[in-house]
Structure formats: structure tokens, C-alpha cells
Scaffold this motif. Structure first.
Motif, PDB file in Angstrom:
ATOM      1  N   GLY A  19       0.821  -1.200   0.000  1.00  0.00           N
ATOM      2  CA  GLY A  19       0.000   0.000   0.000  1.00  0.00           C
ATOM      3  C   GLY A  19       0.851   1.245   0.000  1.00  0.00           C
ATOM      4  O   GLY A  19       2.048   1.198   0.273  1.00  0.00           O
ATOM      5  N   GLY A  20       0.230   2.365  -0.303  1.00  0.00           N
ATOM      6  CA  GLY A  20       0.931   3.628  -0.324  1.00  0.00           C
ATOM      7  C   GLY A  20       0.011   4.767   0.046  1.00  0.00           C
ATOM      8  O   GLY A  20      -1.210   4.631   0.027  1.00  0.00           O
ATOM      9  N   ILE A  21       0.621   5.891   0.381  1.00  0.00           N
ATOM     10  CA  ILE A  21      -0.143   7.067   0.762  1.00  0.00           C
ATOM     11  C   ILE A  21       0.643   8.299   0.365  1.00  0.00           C
ATOM     12  O   ILE A  21       1.840   8.407   0.614  1.00  0.00           O
ATOM     13  CB  ILE A  21      -0.485   7.052   2.270  1.00  0.00           C
ATOM     14  N   SER A  22      -0.045   9.244  -0.262  1.00  0.00           N
ATOM     15  CA  SER A  22       0.583  10.464  -0.741  1.00  0.00           C
ATOM     16  C   SER A  22       0.980  11.377   0.415  1.00  0.00           C
ATOM     17  O   SER A  22       0.487  11.231   1.545  1.00  0.00           O
ATOM     18  CB  SER A  22      -0.371  11.192  -1.689  1.00  0.00           C
ATOM     19  N   TRP A  23       1.854  12.320   0.123  1.00  0.00           N
ATOM     20  CA  TRP A  23       2.264  13.286   1.139  1.00  0.00           C
ATOM     21  C   TRP A  23       1.095  14.095   1.659  1.00  0.00           C
ATOM     22  O   TRP A  23       1.147  14.617   2.777  1.00  0.00           O
ATOM     23  CB  TRP A  23       3.333  14.224   0.573  1.00  0.00           C
ATOM     24  N   SER A  24       0.040  14.227   0.857  1.00  0.00           N
ATOM     25  CA  SER A  24      -1.133  14.990   1.263  1.00  0.00           C
ATOM     26  C   SER A  24      -2.037  14.214   2.216  1.00  0.00           C
ATOM     27  O   SER A  24      -3.007  14.767   2.731  1.00  0.00           O
ATOM     28  CB  SER A  24      -1.924  15.425   0.038  1.00  0.00           C
TER      29      SER A  24
END
Length: 124
Positions: free
Chosen positions: A49-54
């Protein structure tokens, strides 16, 4: 440059939960997209999984969707992977990774910064 350190792995039984943490060493943590990968014995490194800086809602691969949750706390320079309903197929070394920019990519080669990994073992 950013240094990443994972923690929270361990040995658990099927159905248990674990929360992995990834601590970054730089105050510019919010400039990076964060991701979790895992690598099981005899298998290639896999995007989890991943998550943006925002921030906001992270993206999870289908095999863990509904069981895992990814989040980040930029004020603490920390990214989390909450893992529920673990099963033996989740057994792997879990790695935290980071890339500069807002694009959420799923390829390991797209990430320049990596933690040392933390072992998650799930017994049946």
C-alpha cells in the motif's frame, strides 16, 4: 535524503493484529510519498500500500484491502500500517519506502529510500 526505520513486527497467530510504524529522520517528511512493501520467502518484493504526502485515503493492494489500513502523521514523521485479521500468507519481511513527490507508484524501483525491514510471522 531521508532515513527510515520500521518497527512493530513480531510473531502472532492467525486472526491477530499488528501495527507497523515507519519513522523518518527528516523534517521534510511531508514532501515524500510513503509506501509499504513486503517480501515473503521465495517471492518477489510486493507492493502492499501507499499514501501520498497529502494524506487522505491510502491505496492498498487487493490481497490486503479490507484488512489493512495505511495512514500517516506528518507532524510525527511517521507512517503506519495497521494489519488486522492476519493469516499465514501475510508472513513476510515488511519494508517502508519513500519517494520524493506526490505520485503514488507501486514499483519498488520507483522508491529511492528504504528501511531495513521488520519481520512479520503469522502462525496457523
Amino acid at each position: 535524503q531521508v532515513q527510515l526505520v520500521e518497527s512493530g513486527g513480531g510473531l502472532v497467530q492467525a486472526g491477530d493484529s499488528l501495527r507497523l510504524s515507519c519513522a523518518a529522520s527528516r523534517t521534510t517528511f511531508s514532501s515524500y510519498t510513503m509506501a509499504w512493501f513486503r517480501q515473503a520467502p521465495g517471492k518477489e518484493r510486493e507492493f502492499v500500500g501507499g499514501i501520498s504526502w497529502s494524506g487522505g485515503r491510502g491505496y492498498l493492494t487487493d490481497s490486503v484491502k479490507g484488512r489493512f489500513t495505511i495512514s500517516r502523521d506528518n507532524a510525527k514523521n511517521t507512517t503506519y500500517l495497521q494489519m488486522n485479521s492476519l493469516n499465514p500468507e501475510d508472513t513476510a519481511v515488511y519494508y517502508c519506502a519513500a519517494r520524493l513527490g506526490s505520485a503514488l507508484l507501486s514499483g519498488a524501483r520507483d522508491y529511492a529510500y528504504w528501511g531495513q525491514g521488520t519481520q512479520v510471522t503469522v502462525s496457523s
